[in-house]
Design a protein around this motif. Structure first.
Motif, PDB file in Angstrom:
ATOM      1  N   PHE A  51     -47.802  11.263  55.398  1.00  0.00           N
ATOM      2  CA  PHE A  51     -46.555  11.984  55.186  1.00  0.00           C
ATOM      3  C   PHE A  51     -46.529  12.880  53.952  1.00  0.00           C
ATOM      4  O   PHE A  51     -45.571  13.609  53.748  1.00  0.00           O
ATOM      5  CB  PHE A  51     -45.374  11.000  55.146  1.00  0.00           C
ATOM      6  N   GLU A  52     -47.560  12.845  53.140  1.00  0.00           N
ATOM      7  CA  GLU A  52     -47.586  13.686  51.945  1.00  0.00           C
ATOM      8  C   GLU A  52     -47.514  15.181  52.275  1.00  0.00           C
ATOM      9  O   GLU A  52     -46.758  15.913  51.621  1.00  0.00           O
ATOM     10  CB  GLU A  52     -48.817  13.378  51.098  1.00  0.00           C
ATOM     11  N   PRO A  53     -48.242  15.668  53.292  1.00  0.00           N
ATOM     12  CA  PRO A  53     -48.108  17.104  53.622  1.00  0.00           C
ATOM     13  C   PRO A  53     -46.685  17.491  54.029  1.00  0.00           C
ATOM     14  O   PRO A  53     -46.195  18.552  53.628  1.00  0.00           O
ATOM     15  CB  PRO A  53     -49.081  17.300  54.790  1.00  0.00           C
ATOM     16  N   MET A  54     -46.030  16.635  54.796  1.00  0.00           N
ATOM     17  CA  MET A  54     -44.638  16.910  55.190  1.00  0.00           C
ATOM     18  C   MET A  54     -43.726  16.918  53.973  1.00  0.00           C
ATOM     19  O   MET A  54     -42.833  17.752  53.870  1.00  0.00           O
ATOM     20  CB  MET A  54     -44.146  15.867  56.202  1.00  0.00           C
ATOM     21  N   GLN A  55     -43.959  15.986  53.063  1.00  0.00           N
ATOM     22  CA  GLN A  55     -43.158  15.903  51.844  1.00  0.00           C
ATOM     23  C   GLN A  55     -43.316  17.173  51.013  1.00  0.00           C
ATOM     24  O   GLN A  55     -42.336  17.728  50.520  1.00  0.00           O
ATOM     25  CB  GLN A  55     -43.588  14.677  51.015  1.00  0.00           C
ATOM     26  N   LYS A  56     -44.548  17.654  50.900  1.00  0.00           N
ATOM     27  CA  LYS A  56     -44.796  18.876  50.133  1.00  0.00           C
ATOM     28  C   LYS A  56     -44.119  20.080  50.791  1.00  0.00           C
ATOM     29  O   LYS A  56     -43.584  20.948  50.091  1.00  0.00           O
ATOM     30  CB  LYS A  56     -46.301  19.120  49.981  1.00  0.00           C
ATOM     31  N   GLU A  57     -44.116  20.134  52.110  1.00  0.00           N
ATOM     32  CA  GLU A  57     -43.459  21.225  52.831  1.00  0.00           C
ATOM     33  C   GLU A  57     -41.949  21.190  52.589  1.00  0.00           C
ATOM     34  O   GLU A  57     -41.318  22.239  52.384  1.00  0.00           O
ATOM     35  CB  GLU A  57     -43.762  21.131  54.332  1.00  0.00           C
ATOM     36  N   LEU A  58     -41.368  20.000  52.588  1.00  0.00           N
ATOM     37  CA  LEU A  58     -39.933  19.872  52.311  1.00  0.00           C
ATOM     38  C   LEU A  58     -39.610  20.303  50.885  1.00  0.00           C
ATOM     39  O   LEU A  58     -38.579  20.934  50.638  1.00  0.00           O
ATOM     40  CB  LEU A  58     -39.465  18.438  52.561  1.00  0.00           C
ATOM     41  N   GLU A  59     -40.475  19.964  49.953  1.00  0.00           N
ATOM     42  CA  GLU A  59     -40.270  20.376  48.558  1.00  0.00           C
ATOM     43  C   GLU A  59     -40.369  21.903  48.437  1.00  0.00           C
ATOM     44  O   GLU A  59     -39.613  22.523  47.684  1.00  0.00           O
ATOM     45  CB  GLU A  59     -41.290  19.697  47.652  1.00  0.00           C
ATOM     46  N   HIS A  98     -33.004  22.809  56.402  1.00  0.00           N
ATOM     47  CA  HIS A  98     -33.653  21.893  55.464  1.00  0.00           C
ATOM     48  C   HIS A  98     -33.076  20.481  55.603  1.00  0.00           C
ATOM     49  O   HIS A  98     -33.830  19.492  55.610  1.00  0.00           O
ATOM     50  CB  HIS A  98     -33.496  22.406  54.031  1.00  0.00           C
ATOM     51  N   GLN A  99     -31.777  20.383  55.722  1.00  0.00           N
ATOM     52  CA  GLN A  99     -31.147  19.065  55.885  1.00  0.00           C
ATOM     53  C   GLN A  99     -31.607  18.412  57.186  1.00  0.00           C
ATOM     54  O   GLN A  99     -31.885  17.206  57.216  1.00  0.00           O
ATOM     55  CB  GLN A  99     -29.625  19.186  55.840  1.00  0.00           C
ATOM     56  N   ASP A 100     -31.700  19.201  58.249  1.00  0.00           N
ATOM     57  CA  ASP A 100     -32.200  18.665  59.521  1.00  0.00           C
ATOM     58  C   ASP A 100     -33.641  18.187  59.379  1.00  0.00           C
ATOM     59  O   ASP A 100     -34.018  17.136  59.904  1.00  0.00           O
ATOM     60  CB  ASP A 100     -32.114  19.720  60.631  1.00  0.00           C
ATOM     61  N   SER A 101     -34.451  18.950  58.669  1.00  0.00           N
ATOM     62  CA  SER A 101     -35.848  18.570  58.437  1.00  0.00           C
ATOM     63  C   SER A 101     -35.933  17.271  57.628  1.00  0.00           C
ATOM     64  O   SER A 101     -36.775  16.410  57.912  1.00  0.00           O
ATOM     65  CB  SER A 101     -36.595  19.678  57.692  1.00  0.00           C
ATOM     66  N   LEU A 102     -35.068  17.139  56.627  1.00  0.00           N
ATOM     67  CA  LEU A 102     -35.052  15.910  55.820  1.00  0.00           C
ATOM     68  C   LEU A 102     -34.705  14.689  56.667  1.00  0.00           C
ATOM     69  O   LEU A 102     -35.340  13.639  56.554  1.00  0.00           O
ATOM     70  CB  LEU A 102     -34.050  16.034  54.676  1.00  0.00           C
ATOM     71  N   VAL A 103     -33.695  14.837  57.518  1.00  0.00           N
ATOM     72  CA  VAL A 103     -33.286  13.726  58.381  1.00  0.00           C
ATOM     73  C   VAL A 103     -34.431  13.360  59.326  1.00  0.00           C
ATOM     74  O   VAL A 103     -34.757  12.175  59.491  1.00  0.00           O
ATOM     75  CB  VAL A 103     -32.005  14.083  59.168  1.00  0.00           C
ATOM     76  N   ALA A 104     -35.050  14.350  59.929  1.00  0.00           N
ATOM     77  CA  ALA A 104     -36.167  14.093  60.842  1.00  0.00           C
ATOM     78  C   ALA A 104     -37.328  13.425  60.107  1.00  0.00           C
ATOM     79  O   ALA A 104     -37.948  12.485  60.627  1.00  0.00           O
ATOM     80  CB  ALA A 104     -36.628  15.394  61.489  1.00  0.00           C
ATOM     81  N   PHE A 105     -37.615  13.888  58.903  1.00  0.00           N
ATOM     82  CA  PHE A 105     -38.689  13.311  58.093  1.00  0.00           C
ATOM     83  C   PHE A 105     -38.406  11.839  57.806  1.00  0.00           C
ATOM     84  O   PHE A 105     -39.278  10.980  57.979  1.00  0.00           O
ATOM     85  CB  PHE A 105     -38.834  14.100  56.790  1.00  0.00           C
ATOM     86  N   ARG A 106     -37.205  11.550  57.365  1.00  0.00           N
ATOM     87  CA  ARG A 106     -36.847  10.155  57.045  1.00  0.00           C
ATOM     88  C   ARG A 106     -36.940   9.257  58.280  1.00  0.00           C
ATOM     89  O   ARG A 106     -37.375   8.109  58.197  1.00  0.00           O
ATOM     90  CB  ARG A 106     -35.449  10.098  56.439  1.00  0.00           C
ATOM     91  N   GLN A 107     -36.521   9.787  59.435  1.00  0.00           N
ATOM     92  CA  GLN A 107     -36.607   9.009  60.670  1.00  0.00           C
ATOM     93  C   GLN A 107     -38.056   8.734  61.049  1.00  0.00           C
ATOM     94  O   GLN A 107     -38.397   7.628  61.477  1.00  0.00           O
ATOM     95  CB  GLN A 107     -35.872   9.723  61.804  1.00  0.00           C
ATOM     96  N   LYS A 108     -38.927   9.745  60.890  1.00  0.00           N
ATOM     97  CA  LYS A 108     -40.346   9.551  61.194  1.00  0.00           C
ATOM     98  C   LYS A 108     -40.962   8.512  60.263  1.00  0.00           C
ATOM     99  O   LYS A 108     -41.722   7.647  60.713  1.00  0.00           O
ATOM    100  CB  LYS A 108     -41.105  10.874  61.050  1.00  0.00           C
ATOM    101  N   VAL A 109     -40.644   8.601  58.985  1.00  0.00           N
ATOM    102  CA  VAL A 109     -41.174   7.644  58.017  1.00  0.00           C
ATOM    103  C   VAL A 109     -40.699   6.235  58.357  1.00  0.00           C
ATOM    104  O   VAL A 109     -41.485   5.277  58.368  1.00  0.00           O
ATOM    105  CB  VAL A 109     -40.774   8.025  56.570  1.00  0.00           C
ATOM    106  N   GLN A 110     -39.426   6.096  58.670  1.00  0.00           N
ATOM    107  CA  GLN A 110     -38.864   4.780  59.010  1.00  0.00           C
ATOM    108  C   GLN A 110     -39.522   4.209  60.263  1.00  0.00           C
ATOM    109  O   GLN A 110     -39.906   3.036  60.292  1.00  0.00           O
ATOM    110  CB  GLN A 110     -37.346   4.893  59.214  1.00  0.00           C
ATOM    111  N   ALA A 111     -39.656   5.037  61.296  1.00  0.00           N
ATOM    112  CA  ALA A 111     -40.261   4.572  62.550  1.00  0.00           C
ATOM    113  C   ALA A 111     -41.717   4.157  62.339  1.00  0.00           C
ATOM    114  O   ALA A 111     -42.161   3.112  62.838  1.00  0.00           O
ATOM    115  CB  ALA A 111     -40.163   5.655  63.619  1.00  0.00           C
ATOM    116  N   GLU A 112     -42.449   4.963  61.609  1.00  0.00           N
ATOM    117  CA  GLU A 112     -43.860   4.646  61.355  1.00  0.00           C
ATOM    118  C   GLU A 112     -43.983   3.395  60.499  1.00  0.00           C
ATOM    119  O   GLU A 112     -44.867   2.560  60.726  1.00  0.00           O
ATOM    120  CB  GLU A 112     -44.554   5.830  60.676  1.00  0.00           C
ATOM    121  N   SER A 113     -43.105   3.247  59.522  1.00  0.00           N
ATOM    122  CA  SER A 113     -43.126   2.065  58.672  1.00  0.00           C
ATOM    123  C   SER A 113     -42.885   0.801  59.499  1.00  0.00           C
ATOM    124  O   SER A 113     -43.594  -0.201  59.350  1.00  0.00           O
ATOM    125  CB  SER A 113     -42.066   2.205  57.584  1.00  0.00           C
ATOM    126  N   GLU A 114     -41.893   0.848  60.356  1.00  0.00           N
ATOM    127  CA  GLU A 114     -41.597  -0.304  61.224  1.00  0.00           C
ATOM    128  C   GLU A 114     -42.783  -0.613  62.134  1.00  0.00           C
ATOM    129  O   GLU A 114     -43.144  -1.776  62.317  1.00  0.00           O
ATOM    130  CB  GLU A 114     -40.349  -0.033  62.065  1.00  0.00           C
TER     131      GLU A 114
END
Length: 172
Positions: A51-59, A98-114
């Motif tokens: 997820f680091e590349p996605m995080q950098k893109e959001l930043e 950007h807000q939509d991208s943040l929400v999608a990112f958080r959902q992906k991280v949560q799903a992958e973590s689970e």
């Protein structure tokens, strides 16, 4: 209140079942056991790499939005009304995207973590069960159940982490 009543009933049942035997009670913080084990550290590293590349893109998007906001503030007077409205619409659209991208990112991280934690949680439960049986525990309670006091030596989290690490090193 319900938890306290439930815990009281559980302790009563446990104590009555072992009326003549000294009960041995332990507590464990499962989340800490997962995070501090080699399994948990492996998951954290994997998640960071994924997820680091996605995080950098959001930043990068956030920096662009900030730059556009600064431009709007500085050029607001100089721009004609129509151009100013176009820029403001573009700014609002970028913020929304950007807000939509943040929400999608958080959902992906949560799903992958689970997804990655589920097999480890199953191992943790199995290790706790084996540890409890082999060390003569009557009950081992998850420490997030509002434990107010526990005597030294009752928390078995470190022992569980050590057992998990041994399991990992054995390749299981």
């Amino acid at each position: 209140m319900k938890k306290a009543l439930f815990m009281a009933v559980v302790f009563t049942l446990v104590l009555s079942a072992t009326a003549y035997a000294e009960p041995k009670i332990g507590i464990v913080n499962i989340q800490a056991a997962v995070l501090n084990s080699d399994y948990g550290k492996e998951i954290a590293k994997s998640m960071q790499q994924k997820f680091e590349p996605m995080q950098k893109e959001l930043e990068k998007e956030a920096a662009e939005i900030k730059k556009l906001e600064d431009e709007l503030k500085n050029q607001n007077v100089a721009l004609k009304l129509e151009a100013r409205q176009d820029r403001q619409r573009e700014f609002r659209r970028k913020i929304r995207d950007h807000q939509d991208s943040l929400v999608a990112f958080r959902q992906k991280v949560q799903a992958e973590s689970e997804k990655q934690r589920q097999p480890i949680l199953e191992r943790v439960i199995k290790v706790i069960d084996e540890y409890g049986k082999s060390n003569g525990y009557t009950v081992i309670i998850e420490s997030t159940n509002n434990i107010v006091y526990a005597a030294d030596g009752v928390d078995v989290t470190k022992d569980i982490v050590n057992s998990l690490n041994k399991l990992k090193k054995a390749g299981k």
